[in-house]
Design a protein around this motif. Structure first.
Motif, PDB file in Angstrom:
ATOM      1  N   ILE A 271      63.361  51.802  73.066  1.00  0.00           N
ATOM      2  CA  ILE A 271      64.885  51.957  71.623  1.00  0.00           C
ATOM      3  C   ILE A 271      65.792  53.164  72.355  1.00  0.00           C
ATOM      4  CG2 ILE A 271      65.209  53.736  69.122  1.00  0.00           C
ATOM      5  CD1 ILE A 271      64.309  50.376  69.202  1.00  0.00           C
ATOM      6  N   LEU A 272      65.161  54.117  73.571  1.00  0.00           N
ATOM      7  CA  LEU A 272      65.641  55.314  73.794  1.00  0.00           C
ATOM      8  C   LEU A 272      66.697  54.952  74.593  1.00  0.00           C
ATOM      9  CD1 LEU A 272      65.923  58.935  73.931  1.00  0.00           C
ATOM     10  CD2 LEU A 272      64.172  59.449  75.724  1.00  0.00           C
ATOM     11  N   GLU A 273      66.047  54.582  75.762  1.00  0.00           N
ATOM     12  CA  GLU A 273      66.714  53.944  76.427  1.00  0.00           C
ATOM     13  C   GLU A 273      68.184  53.078  76.096  1.00  0.00           C
ATOM     14  OE1 GLU A 273      63.757  53.516  76.252  1.00  0.00           O
ATOM     15  OE2 GLU A 273      62.527  54.201  78.485  1.00  0.00           O
ATOM     16  N   ASP A 274      67.866  51.750  75.119  1.00  0.00           N
ATOM     17  CA  ASP A 274      68.885  51.695  74.070  1.00  0.00           C
ATOM     18  C   ASP A 274      70.015  52.782  73.622  1.00  0.00           C
ATOM     19  OD1 ASP A 274      68.378  49.204  74.768  1.00  0.00           O
ATOM     20  OD2 ASP A 274      67.531  49.114  72.946  1.00  0.00           O
ATOM     21  N   SER A 275      69.331  53.841  73.343  1.00  0.00           N
ATOM     22  CA  SER A 275      70.401  54.798  72.542  1.00  0.00           C
ATOM     23  C   SER A 275      71.130  55.980  73.939  1.00  0.00           C
ATOM     24  CB  SER A 275      69.171  56.005  71.644  1.00  0.00           C
ATOM     25  OG  SER A 275      68.779  55.593  70.971  1.00  0.00           O
ATOM     26  N   ILE A 276      70.607  55.255  74.955  1.00  0.00           N
ATOM     27  CA  ILE A 276      71.616  56.356  75.602  1.00  0.00           C
ATOM     28  C   ILE A 276      72.222  55.627  76.683  1.00  0.00           C
ATOM     29  CG2 ILE A 276      71.365  57.118  78.518  1.00  0.00           C
ATOM     30  CD1 ILE A 276      68.137  58.099  78.089  1.00  0.00           C
ATOM     31  N   ASP A 277      71.734  54.294  76.938  1.00  0.00           N
ATOM     32  CA  ASP A 277      72.736  53.317  77.229  1.00  0.00           C
ATOM     33  C   ASP A 277      74.099  52.968  76.301  1.00  0.00           C
ATOM     34  OD1 ASP A 277      73.891  51.133  78.461  1.00  0.00           O
ATOM     35  OD2 ASP A 277      73.371  50.016  77.424  1.00  0.00           O
ATOM     36  N   THR A 278      74.102  53.398  75.330  1.00  0.00           N
ATOM     37  CA  THR A 278      75.171  53.029  74.151  1.00  0.00           C
ATOM     38  C   THR A 278      76.522  54.446  74.159  1.00  0.00           C
ATOM     39  OG1 THR A 278      73.765  51.781  72.227  1.00  0.00           O
ATOM     40  CG2 THR A 278      75.622  53.240  71.762  1.00  0.00           C
ATOM     41  N   ALA A 279      75.309  55.689  74.894  1.00  0.00           N
ATOM     42  CA  ALA A 279      75.298  56.825  74.244  1.00  0.00           C
ATOM     43  C   ALA A 279      76.687  56.461  75.864  1.00  0.00           C
ATOM     44  CB  ALA A 279      74.980  58.151  74.270  1.00  0.00           C
ATOM     45  N   LEU A 280      76.714  56.018  76.757  1.00  0.00           N
ATOM     46  CA  LEU A 280      76.786  55.655  78.066  1.00  0.00           C
ATOM     47  C   LEU A 280      78.282  55.642  77.515  1.00  0.00           C
ATOM     48  CD1 LEU A 280      73.903  55.542  80.074  1.00  0.00           C
ATOM     49  CD2 LEU A 280      76.170  57.713  79.806  1.00  0.00           C
ATOM     50  N   THR A 281      78.186  54.221  77.790  1.00  0.00           N
ATOM     51  CA  THR A 281      79.024  53.176  76.854  1.00  0.00           C
ATOM     52  C   THR A 281      80.220  53.598  75.628  1.00  0.00           C
ATOM     53  OG1 THR A 281      77.823  50.936  76.727  1.00  0.00           O
ATOM     54  CG2 THR A 281      79.407  50.729  75.980  1.00  0.00           C
ATOM     55  N   GLU A 282      79.739  54.299  75.232  1.00  0.00           N
ATOM     56  CA  GLU A 282      80.749  55.083  73.881  1.00  0.00           C
ATOM     57  C   GLU A 282      81.457  55.859  74.949  1.00  0.00           C
ATOM     58  OE1 GLU A 282      78.739  56.924  70.559  1.00  0.00           O
ATOM     59  OE2 GLU A 282      78.049  55.234  69.807  1.00  0.00           O
ATOM     60  N   VAL A 283      81.450  56.720  76.022  1.00  0.00           N
ATOM     61  CA  VAL A 283      82.051  57.385  76.449  1.00  0.00           C
ATOM     62  C   VAL A 283      82.236  56.604  77.720  1.00  0.00           C
ATOM     63  CG1 VAL A 283      81.196  59.267  75.989  1.00  0.00           C
ATOM     64  CG2 VAL A 283      80.289  58.662  78.091  1.00  0.00           C
ATOM     65  N   GLY A 284      82.914  55.383  77.945  1.00  0.00           N
ATOM     66  CA  GLY A 284      83.406  54.858  79.154  1.00  0.00           C
ATOM     67  C   GLY A 284      82.788  54.854  80.258  1.00  0.00           C
ATOM     68  N   VAL A 285      81.191  54.817  80.604  1.00  0.00           N
ATOM     69  CA  VAL A 285      80.446  55.113  81.730  1.00  0.00           C
ATOM     70  C   VAL A 285      79.347  54.592  81.805  1.00  0.00           C
ATOM     71  CG1 VAL A 285      78.745  57.303  83.363  1.00  0.00           C
ATOM     72  CG2 VAL A 285      81.274  57.998  81.837  1.00  0.00           C
ATOM     73  N   GLY A 286      79.526  53.496  82.704  1.00  0.00           N
ATOM     74  CA  GLY A 286      78.501  52.635  83.157  1.00  0.00           C
ATOM     75  C   GLY A 286      77.475  53.332  84.307  1.00  0.00           C
ATOM     76  N   VAL A 287      76.652  53.604  84.429  1.00  0.00           N
ATOM     77  CA  VAL A 287      75.498  53.962  85.503  1.00  0.00           C
ATOM     78  C   VAL A 287      75.444  52.723  86.440  1.00  0.00           C
ATOM     79  CG1 VAL A 287      72.761  54.539  86.017  1.00  0.00           C
ATOM     80  CG2 VAL A 287      73.619  55.289  83.630  1.00  0.00           C
ATOM     81  N   GLU A 288      75.992  51.389  86.906  1.00  0.00           N
ATOM     82  CA  GLU A 288      76.299  50.940  87.525  1.00  0.00           C
ATOM     83  C   GLU A 288      77.109  51.076  88.692  1.00  0.00           C
ATOM     84  OE1 GLU A 288      78.074  49.167  83.714  1.00  0.00           O
ATOM     85  OE2 GLU A 288      76.454  49.749  84.425  1.00  0.00           O
ATOM     86  N   LEU A 289      78.337  51.920  88.097  1.00  0.00           N
ATOM     87  CA  LEU A 289      79.371  51.604  88.622  1.00  0.00           C
ATOM     88  C   LEU A 289      79.272  53.251  89.414  1.00  0.00           C
ATOM     89  CD1 LEU A 289      82.181  51.761  85.081  1.00  0.00           C
ATOM     90  CD2 LEU A 289      81.153  50.290  87.610  1.00  0.00           C
ATOM     91  N   GLY A 290      78.234  54.032  88.816  1.00  0.00           N
ATOM     92  CA  GLY A 290      78.059  55.040  90.302  1.00  0.00           C
ATOM     93  C   GLY A 290      79.039  56.356  89.270  1.00  0.00           C
ATOM     94  N   SER A 291      79.315  56.297  88.126  1.00  0.00           N
ATOM     95  CA  SER A 291      80.059  57.727  87.689  1.00  0.00           C
ATOM     96  C   SER A 291      79.646  59.066  87.365  1.00  0.00           C
ATOM     97  CB  SER A 291      81.036  57.528  86.548  1.00  0.00           C
ATOM     98  OG  SER A 291      82.016  56.258  86.284  1.00  0.00           O
TER      99      SER A 291
ATOM    100  N   ALA B 178      77.547  61.968  77.334  1.00  0.00           N
ATOM    101  CA  ALA B 178      77.571  61.167  76.634  1.00  0.00           C
ATOM    102  C   ALA B 178      76.261  61.607  75.716  1.00  0.00           C
ATOM    103  CB  ALA B 178      76.395  59.636  77.591  1.00  0.00           C
ATOM    104  N   TRP B 179      76.123  61.624  74.551  1.00  0.00           N
ATOM    105  CA  TRP B 179      75.271  62.620  73.579  1.00  0.00           C
ATOM    106  C   TRP B 179      74.085  62.048  73.173  1.00  0.00           C
ATOM    107  CZ3 TRP B 179      76.523  67.950  72.991  1.00  0.00           C
ATOM    108  CH2 TRP B 179      75.857  68.847  72.495  1.00  0.00           C
ATOM    109  N   VAL B 180      72.870  61.502  73.082  1.00  0.00           N
ATOM    110  CA  VAL B 180      71.774  60.879  72.354  1.00  0.00           C
ATOM    111  C   VAL B 180      70.643  62.698  71.437  1.00  0.00           C
ATOM    112  CG1 VAL B 180      69.993  60.094  71.938  1.00  0.00           C
ATOM    113  CG2 VAL B 180      71.415  59.066  74.070  1.00  0.00           C
ATOM    114  N   THR B 181      71.288  62.807  70.107  1.00  0.00           N
ATOM    115  CA  THR B 181      70.344  63.353  69.482  1.00  0.00           C
ATOM    116  C   THR B 181      68.870  62.839  69.082  1.00  0.00           C
ATOM    117  OG1 THR B 181      73.050  63.892  68.303  1.00  0.00           O
ATOM    118  CG2 THR B 181      69.980  64.785  67.018  1.00  0.00           C
ATOM    119  N   LEU B 182      68.052  62.657  69.663  1.00  0.00           N
ATOM    120  CA  LEU B 182      66.606  62.450  68.937  1.00  0.00           C
ATOM    121  C   LEU B 182      65.896  62.579  68.592  1.00  0.00           C
ATOM    122  CD1 LEU B 182      65.439  63.936  73.414  1.00  0.00           C
ATOM    123  CD2 LEU B 182      66.186  61.496  72.680  1.00  0.00           C
ATOM    124  N   ASP B 183      64.949  61.330  67.560  1.00  0.00           N
ATOM    125  CA  ASP B 183      64.335  61.428  67.039  1.00  0.00           C
ATOM    126  C   ASP B 183      63.375  60.757  66.674  1.00  0.00           C
ATOM    127  OD1 ASP B 183      64.801  58.882  66.718  1.00  0.00           O
ATOM    128  OD2 ASP B 183      66.272  58.850  65.041  1.00  0.00           O
TER     129      ASP B 183
END
Length: 170
Positions: free
Chosen positions: A37-57, A24-29
């Motif tokens: 905002i950053l938390e949303d960006s991280i969540d979006t990046a994780l979702t885009e690669v099919g990883v949910g933090v709650e799943l423990g992947s 999961a890649w986040v380019t910060l600005d």
């Protein structure tokens, strides 16, 4: 950490491509400095690669351009991510300046790998293929001087290579 043009993003991209875990890649600005905002960006990046933090992947999370955030915001974000990042995952932070993190403690706990401009600088051997393709003998004093004077700064070595390739004899 390294100044602009040392290849931090390129190196991370190559590493992420070769790593078997999802990345999961986040380019910060500057906008990522706003709470949420950053938390949303991280969540979006994780979702885009099919990883949910709650799943423990296991996942690789890259935060690129860390220098875009205020030092304390970057520190807080990194420490927060390290608190919930699943076991077996890795966090990579690329920045032009050293983050205000508890680096001594992280080194002592062997949680940290540091790569800086010294590690990213090109040696004469590494620059040789570029210089050779530009028609310059990499063993020549000129080639050695080029690498020495640029301190192996990859972007400048590449610019010199491009100029040499385009140069035509008068």
């Amino acid at each position: 950490t390294a100044p602009a043009g040392y290849g931090k993003t390129t190196l991370l991209g190559q590493w992420a491509h070769e790593n078997p875990r999802p990345c999961a890649w986040v380019t910060l600005d500057q906008a990522d400095g706003v709470p949420g905002i950053l938390e949303d960006s991280i969540d979006t990046a994780l979702t885009e690669v099919g990883v949910g933090v709650e799943l423990g992947s296991d996942v690789v999370l890259v935060l690129d351009d860390g220098h875009a955030l205020a030092p304390e915001r970057l520190r807080d974000a990194v420490l927060d991510v390290l608190d919930w990042l699943p076991e077996g995952s890795q966090l990579a932070v690329a920045s032009r300046c050293r983050p205000a993190l508890p680096l001594s403690r992280m080194r002592a706990e062997r949680m940290l790998v540091e790569i800086d401009s010294h590690d990213l600088s090109m040696s004469a051997v590494e620059a040789a293929p570029m210089l050779r393709s530009a028609g310059l003998d990499p063993r020549s004093a000129s080639a050695q001087n080029l690498v020495l004077r640029t301190e192996g700064w990859p972007a400048v070595v590449e610019l010199a290579w491009m100029l040499l390739r385009c140069a035509t004899p008068l």
